[in-house]
Write an enzyme that holds these catalytic residues in place. Structure first.
Site: not given
Length: 183
Positions: A107, A156-157, A47, A103-104, A169, A135
């Protein structure tokens, strides 16, 4: 939703709404240049990629076809579980197509590595990756990412599609989530 709506939950803003817009514009310019005259299938990873996918598609000056895929390896925690599940597969046949995964955030890279392998097995002409954020310090596997908006610290964002337990979101910025929220 903006910073005033979540005061106390955010330690600091990493990318403002305006900075995100500038990054998206820059990514779109690169993609338009690289795919000029080619048919491009843009695949958003649900999502988290909803915001970047929508804004990127609007910023492109080329026709694109869009599809969505949902994969999961997080659950409700803050670290990848390492087990990937397809929750929603593509509706489009990839055979012979130029595919751009949107992709957002990248990680650990574990989920994206699996997704790349899966999509490449479907016979596309090419598969590339566009990520708003990466990251580098969190990487567990090396992935060749063609388009990267910004590298960020291993914090953590949330915001602009990124969530914690399905919340945050819809923030119009990306910020570091305060540890008391997920502790």
């Amino acid at each position: 939703m903006d910073a005033n709506d979540v005061s106390g939950d955010i330690d600091h803003v990493l990318l403002s709404k305006e900075e995100i817009q500038a990054v998206v514009k820059d990514l779109a310019e690169q993609i338009d240049r690289d795919y000029a005259g080619r048919d491009l299938l843009v695949v958003g990873v649900l999502k988290g990629a909803v915001m970047i996918m929508a804004d990127l598609a609007r910023a492109l000056h080329s026709h694109v076809t869009m599809d969505w895929m949902a994969v999961s390896s997080y659950g409700s925690g803050t670290a990848s579980s390492g087990v990937v599940r397809i929750l929603k597969d593509l509706d489009t046949d990839l055979m012979g197509k130029d595919v751009l995964i949107v992709e957002d955030i990248i990680d650990s890279g574990l989920t994206l590595s699996w997704l790349l392998s899966n999509l490449r097995s479907r016979g596309p002409a090419s598969v590339e990756i566009c990520a708003l954020l990466r990251k580098p310090e969190a990487a567990k596997v090396e992935i060749d990412v063609r388009y990267i908006g910004r590298d960020i610290p291993n914090e953590f964002v949330v915001g602009y599609g990124l969530d914690f337990a399905e919340k945050y979101r819809n923030l119009d910025f990306v910020g570091t989530l305060a540890p008391h929220v997920y502790a």
